[in-house]
Design an enzyme around this catalytic site. Structure first.
Site: not given
Length: 284
Positions: A170, A183
């Site tokens: 990501s 995250y």
């Protein structure tokens, strides 16, 4: 609001028999796969989002024997039917689930040519408000479950002298995102793992691909507890990421950004971190 999937200890879904391969159409073999008429792949996180889109993309290509894994057994069976694949519903954070999935995959399709590790979960909010169990969930699913599965499948690839592991990262792991501290840390770990493992595997015939998408239009944001409200970057479709994954596999690429312009902020952060931080603080 804490993002969490349901965690049923589901039995493997029914197998969907793949149709015969159209051998009249010439194909270019993906880099790092066996030079045979049929290739094998395991895709995790295939219940929805990027994993489901990758599974359908491989199904469209033909010539693949696929095993799909995810935690939502019902949706996983639907994706498996679309991709002419075999479904194995599993929560890979549970003890022994990675071994069960590996054994099932090897028994069903044989040695794995391609692993696409697409399982992931997020959580939105300030770190000081994040419940401890959510910290563990984000790290377990995004990092530990992926590493354990790669550890089980990698020796077979090395022994065969061919194979490819695709790790779905990501942009958050490359630049850090406000209100997504854990995250971001998890996806940064995935990126560092990809780099380090690639160095170890040099000369073995096994490739590592790190896919770095930005904002993707999937149920991810609903499940993390907060919708995506920013105007930029604009979300891309899961299918666009799946196309990028396929191109990276076909050409043997080490790293790919989706969309491609996301390389720019990552390079700015790497070459001028002070400038990047000032811009990020101002524009978010």
């Amino acid at each position: 609001m804490v993002s969490a999937f349901s965690r049923p200890r589901s039995a493997p879904g029914p197998r969907v028999v793949a149709p015969d391969v159209d051998r009249a159409r010439p194909r270019r073999e993906p880099a790092g796969t066996r030079d045979t008429g049929t290739r094998t792949a395991l895709v995790t996180g295939a219940s929805s989002g990027i994993g489901a889109a990758v599974a359908r993309r491989l199904g469209e290509e033909g010539g693949w024997r696929l095993v799909l894994s995810g935690r939502d057994a019902g949706r996983l069976r639907e994706v498996a039917a679309d991709a002419s694949a075999t479904a194995f519903a599993a929560d890979l954070t549970l003890p022994g689930a990675d071994r069960q999935l590996t054994d099932f995959t090897l028994a069903t399709v044989g040695p794995v040519d391609l692993l696409v590790a697409g399982a992931g979960v997020g959580w939105a909010g300030e770190f000081v408000d994040m419940p401890p169990h959510s910290i563990e969930e984000v790290l377990d699913i995004n990092v530990l479950a992926t590493l354990r599965l790669v550890r089980l499948l990698l020796p077979g690839m090395v022994e065969a002298g061919t194979g490819r592991v695709v790790l779905i990262g990501s942009l958050a792991g490359s630049v850090g995102v406000r209100d997504e501290a854990v995250y971001s840390a998890a996806k940064a770990a995935v990126g560092a793992f990809a780099d380090a493992l690639r160095y170890e595997l040099r000369g073995t015939g096994v490739g590592i691909t790190h896919v770095v998408p930005g904002v993707v239009d999937t149920p991810f944001f609903e499940r993390r507890g907060a919708p995506y409200r920013r105007s930029r970057p604009h979300p891309v479709s899961a299918e666009r990421v799946a196309d990028a994954v396929w191109t990276a596999v076909l050409r043997g690429r080490d790293e790919v950004y989706v969309p491609g312009w996301l390389r720019l902020p990552c390079r700015v952060r790497g070459t001028a971190p002070g400038v990047y931080r000032r811009l990020a603080s101002r524009f978010g």
